[in-house]
Motif scaffolding. Structure first.
Motif, PDB file in Angstrom:
ATOM      1  N   MET A  52      -1.028  -0.140  23.224  1.00  0.00           N
ATOM      2  CA  MET A  52      -1.209  -0.092  24.654  1.00  0.00           C
ATOM      3  C   MET A  52      -2.660  -0.355  25.005  1.00  0.00           C
ATOM      4  O   MET A  52      -3.564  -0.081  24.231  1.00  0.00           O
ATOM      5  CB  MET A  52      -0.776   1.264  25.183  1.00  0.00           C
ATOM      6  CG  MET A  52       0.705   1.327  25.438  1.00  0.00           C
ATOM      7  SD  MET A  52       1.203   2.954  25.956  1.00  0.00           S
ATOM      8  CE  MET A  52       1.358   3.695  24.346  1.00  0.00           C
ATOM      9  N   LYS A  53      -2.836  -0.842  26.179  1.00  0.00           N
ATOM     10  CA  LYS A  53      -4.189  -1.165  26.641  1.00  0.00           C
ATOM     11  C   LYS A  53      -4.634  -0.152  27.685  1.00  0.00           C
ATOM     12  O   LYS A  53      -3.815   0.442  28.385  1.00  0.00           O
ATOM     13  CB  LYS A  53      -4.191  -2.555  27.267  1.00  0.00           C
ATOM     14  CG  LYS A  53      -3.709  -3.642  26.343  1.00  0.00           C
ATOM     15  CD  LYS A  53      -3.590  -4.941  27.106  1.00  0.00           C
ATOM     16  CE  LYS A  53      -2.895  -5.972  26.242  1.00  0.00           C
ATOM     17  NZ  LYS A  53      -2.513  -7.142  26.977  1.00  0.00           N
ATOM     18  N   ARG A  54      -5.898   0.014  27.796  1.00  0.00           N
ATOM     19  CA  ARG A  54      -6.436   0.912  28.830  1.00  0.00           C
ATOM     20  C   ARG A  54      -6.141   0.390  30.227  1.00  0.00           C
ATOM     21  O   ARG A  54      -6.230   1.132  31.193  1.00  0.00           O
ATOM     22  CB  ARG A  54      -7.935   1.095  28.637  1.00  0.00           C
ATOM     23  CG  ARG A  54      -8.276   1.805  27.361  1.00  0.00           C
ATOM     24  CD  ARG A  54      -9.014   3.078  27.677  1.00  0.00           C
ATOM     25  NE  ARG A  54      -9.309   3.777  26.445  1.00  0.00           N
ATOM     26  CZ  ARG A  54      -8.888   5.002  26.212  1.00  0.00           C
ATOM     27  NH1 ARG A  54      -8.172   5.636  27.087  1.00  0.00           N
ATOM     28  NH2 ARG A  54      -9.184   5.602  25.085  1.00  0.00           N
ATOM     29  N   THR A  55      -5.796  -0.890  30.328  1.00  0.00           N
ATOM     30  CA  THR A  55      -5.487  -1.474  31.636  1.00  0.00           C
ATOM     31  C   THR A  55      -4.029  -1.241  32.040  1.00  0.00           C
ATOM     32  O   THR A  55      -3.638  -1.579  33.151  1.00  0.00           O
ATOM     33  CB  THR A  55      -5.779  -2.988  31.635  1.00  0.00           C
ATOM     34  OG1 THR A  55      -5.028  -3.597  30.586  1.00  0.00           O
ATOM     35  CG2 THR A  55      -7.263  -3.251  31.444  1.00  0.00           C
ATOM     36  N   ASP A  56      -3.206  -0.673  31.124  1.00  0.00           N
ATOM     37  CA  ASP A  56      -1.820  -0.361  31.478  1.00  0.00           C
ATOM     38  C   ASP A  56      -1.799   0.677  32.601  1.00  0.00           C
ATOM     39  O   ASP A  56      -2.740   1.458  32.754  1.00  0.00           O
ATOM     40  CB  ASP A  56      -1.061   0.185  30.270  1.00  0.00           C
ATOM     41  CG  ASP A  56      -0.765  -0.889  29.238  1.00  0.00           C
ATOM     42  OD1 ASP A  56      -0.855  -2.081  29.568  1.00  0.00           O
ATOM     43  OD2 ASP A  56      -0.444  -0.530  28.092  1.00  0.00           O
ATOM     44  N   GLN A  70      -1.328   3.902  34.800  1.00  0.00           N
ATOM     45  CA  GLN A  70      -1.502   5.314  34.484  1.00  0.00           C
ATOM     46  C   GLN A  70      -1.028   6.154  35.661  1.00  0.00           C
ATOM     47  O   GLN A  70      -1.097   5.729  36.805  1.00  0.00           O
ATOM     48  CB  GLN A  70      -2.978   5.622  34.227  1.00  0.00           C
ATOM     49  CG  GLN A  70      -3.558   4.904  33.049  1.00  0.00           C
ATOM     50  CD  GLN A  70      -5.028   5.269  32.849  1.00  0.00           C
ATOM     51  OE1 GLN A  70      -5.518   6.264  33.367  1.00  0.00           O
ATOM     52  NE2 GLN A  70      -5.726   4.436  32.098  1.00  0.00           N
TER      53      GLN A  70
END
Length: 98
Positions: free
Chosen positions: A1-5, A7
């Motif tokens: 997963m990316k931090r840009t997913d 939240q």
């Protein structure tokens, strides 16, 4: 997963949090990754059920069937552990009184 997913904040009961932590530890994942994997497994099964016609279920691949069974087994094992801990806590005072 990316931090840009995407939240969002999530409130869950403490016992469910404990179960997720335990399952994540067993599977070598973060709690977030464990939640995502469990949700994906649920949606895979729902998709199969949704696409079925007249009691004819599309068979799961062997890998997905094993994942589903393993997930169910881990969930039940975690629930049994929590029940065992509750029972031990309940009877602990009796042990100290003897």
């Amino acid at each position: 997963m990316k931090r840009t997913d995407a939240q969002f904040k999530l409130r869950i009961p403490p016992d469910l949090k404990t179960q997720i932590e335990s399952s994540a530890l067993e599977n070598g994942r973060s709690m977030n990754a464990e939640i995502v994997e469990q949700l994906r497994a649920i949606y895979r099964v729902q998709t199969v059920l949704k696409n079925s016609h007249d009691d004819e279920l599309e068979p799961l691949s062997p890998e997905d069937a094993i994942r589903a069974q393993l997930g169910a087994l881990k969930m039940h094992t975690s629930q049994i552990d929590l029940i065992r801990q509750d029972i031990e806590r309940y009877f602990e005072p009796e042990k100290s009184e003897q």
